[in-house]
Design an enzyme around this catalytic site. Structure first.
Site, PDB file in Angstrom:
ATOM      1  N   SER A 301      30.689  43.840  29.369  1.00 21.73           N
ATOM      2  CA  SER A 301      29.413  44.344  29.879  1.00 21.73           C
ATOM      3  C   SER A 301      28.472  43.209  30.288  1.00 21.73           C
ATOM      4  O   SER A 301      28.738  42.493  31.241  1.00 21.73           O
ATOM      5  CB  SER A 301      28.781  45.261  28.826  1.00 21.73           C
ATOM      6  OG  SER A 301      27.710  45.986  29.348  1.00 21.73           O
ATOM      7  N   ASP A 312      30.514  33.397  40.579  1.00 25.64           N
ATOM      8  CA  ASP A 312      30.352  33.683  42.009  1.00 25.64           C
ATOM      9  C   ASP A 312      29.356  32.734  42.672  1.00 25.64           C
ATOM     10  O   ASP A 312      29.517  32.356  43.834  1.00 25.64           O
ATOM     11  CB  ASP A 312      29.890  35.125  42.210  1.00 25.64           C
ATOM     12  CG  ASP A 312      31.044  36.114  42.127  1.00 25.64           C
ATOM     13  OD1 ASP A 312      32.188  35.674  41.905  1.00 25.64           O
ATOM     14  OD2 ASP A 312      30.798  37.334  42.275  1.00 25.64           O
ATOM     15  N   LYS A 326      34.188  46.073  31.362  1.00 26.42           N
ATOM     16  CA  LYS A 326      33.270  47.212  31.322  1.00 26.42           C
ATOM     17  C   LYS A 326      32.118  46.947  32.283  1.00 26.42           C
ATOM     18  O   LYS A 326      31.219  46.165  31.998  1.00 26.42           O
ATOM     19  CB  LYS A 326      32.712  47.459  29.921  1.00 26.42           C
ATOM     20  CG  LYS A 326      31.802  48.690  29.870  1.00 26.42           C
ATOM     21  CD  LYS A 326      31.111  48.845  28.531  1.00 26.42           C
ATOM     22  CE  LYS A 326      30.212  50.077  28.532  1.00 26.42           C
ATOM     23  NZ  LYS A 326      29.128  50.024  29.546  1.00 26.42           N
TER      24      LYS A 326
END
Length: 441
Positions: A301, A312, A326
């Site tokens: 999460s 990224d 998740k």
């Protein structure tokens, strides 16, 4: 019996007539409505009639004689749990239990669980809790809680059973990858309090920050640790291993401490009102030091949002193992003063547009957990020097401090011996040292 059947038939017939009348009235009162809209509303009414019909039959004939309230509760539980692994109906007991989590202190074992492939799976044990001390690990599949099978159990039901009064025992039977037979844990519940952020130093110039869960104090805690050690820190290791997640805003704020521009995370749902994009702001960035993030299959999460965003945005090197996966957003919607539903309304997307739901974040450098295998060469000496060497070793041994005890009491630094016990952390340190050299620090 005949009269009972007639009552049911009459009940069903009445419903059918009611639906027919409703559909007829709908057609008359919506002369300007599109045919598709009329058809959709008629289908809705027919579906509701079908549900009511079944409800009436079950109430009348079920052997257990359940009340209408009990049947409705079971219907809601079934509907929500069949949507996805995280949506559920919360009765009074479950709702109270959920609210108690926000208080930061409760009686339990100290594990976060989730559903993976329809199996009740340990996302992560919370550091220092009874489950962690007993030896439970991320990825363990819980087969039984006491003598009760978990195969048809919801997450909330499982959590409700595992929580309880402090000092009370519970037995968990688990299956672990790489282990042939199930393992049984006998654990005593304790009050669970979570220290979500703590920091150490490594080699005097590397700041190690451990985040165990994302409560409301995470971003401020990490910021304070960075500022406190700013003068001597040349690199940072952010440890998110076995971190099951928590508050979204804390994940965003934590990432924002390290990046000054770009999208951190976005969420997209069926309702456009649920679509939100969170971006970094330069004013909140506190450091540009080289960064390594440690993750494993217990990172879920919010942990995946932070590690995935930093990956990224090319801001940090992700080291460890693939994360849990998740990436969905749940909201709790009260339906009465004592009941609520927890519903998945959106999914998270990382800056590149990829989702982490059921996929997880793959590390830049894959390192499995374990210890560093050292081949001690301290006795590779000449025969003529052996006696003298051993005598000096005996002298040192007389005043030697127990390493285990010393490490246990060392709260400010991480020693070389401790690094050797954690190969993922050791690899992270080596990478940070290389990044420091490249940056010219």
């Amino acid at each position: 019996m005949k009269n009972t059947k007639m009552m049911v038939v009459g009940f069903i017939s009445a419903l059918s007539i009611s639906v027919a009348l409703s559909t007829s009235l709908l057609a008359k009162n919506n002369t300007k409505a599109e045919p598709a809209e009329v058809s959709a509303e008629a289908s809705r009414l027919q579906s509701l009639a079908k549900f009511t019909k079944v409800l009436g039959i079950v109430e009348q004939y079920n052997v257990d004689g359940l009340t209408i309230d009990q049947l409705i509760d079971k219907s809601l539980q079934g509907m929500l749990s069949n949507l996805d692994a995280h949506s559920t109906y919360l009765d009074k007991k479950s709702y109270d239990s959920l609210k108690s989590q926000t208080d930061g202190e409760f009686g339990g074992l100290g594990i976060t669980v989730g559903m993976r492939d329809n199996a009740l799976t340990v996302i992560a044990p919370i550091e220092g809790t009874p489950a962690d001390k007993a030896g439970m690990k991320a990825g363990d599949i819980i087969l039984k809680i006491n003598d009760q099978s978990t195969l048809s159990m919801t997450i909330d039901d499982a959590v409700a059973i595992m929580r309880g009064a402090p000092k009370t025992p519970i037995d968990l039977t688990i299956v672990r990858k790489g282990t042939a037979d199930p393992i049984k844990f006998h654990i005593v519940r304790e009050i669970i309090t979570v220290d979500s952020v703590y920091s150490r130093t490594i080699s005097n110039n590397i700041l190690y920050i451990r985040v165990t869960s994302f409560d409301k104090k995470v971003a401020s805690g990490v910021k304070a640790a960075i500022k406190k050690n700013a003068a001597k820190s040349k690199g940072i290791i952010l440890d998110l291993r076995n971190n099951p997640g928590g508050l979204l805003d804390q994940a965003v704020e934590l990432t924002d401490l390290f990046v000054d521009e770009g999208i951190i995370v976005s969420q997209k749902g069926r309702d456009k009102a649920d679509d939100v994009t969170y971006k970094a702001t330069k004013s909140t960035t506190v450091t540009d030091l080289p960064l390594v993030v440690l993750v494993n299959e217990g990172s879920a999460s919010a942990s995946e949002i932070v590690s995935g965003a930093l990956q990224d945005l090319k801001r940090g090197v992700i080291v460890g193992e693939k994360t849990f996966g998740k990436g969905s957003v749940q909201v709790v919607m009260p339906i009465t003063e004592t009941e609520a539903i927890k519903l998945t309304v959106a999914r998270y997307y990382l800056p590149s547009g990829r989702t982490i739901q059921a996929v997880g974040v793959s590390p830049d450098i894959q390192v499995t957990s374990g210890e560093v295998k050292n081949h001690d060469k301290q006795f590779n000496i000449k025969e003529s020097d052996l006696k003298k060497h051993l005598e000096s070793e005996l002298e040192k041994a007389d005043g030697m401090i127990d390493v285990t005890e010393a490490n246990a009491t060392n709260k400010t630094t991480i020693t070389a011996e401790q690094l050797d016990q954690d190969i993922q952390l050791k690899e992270g340190v080596d990478i940070i040292k290389a990044l420091i050299i490249v940056k010219g620090k």
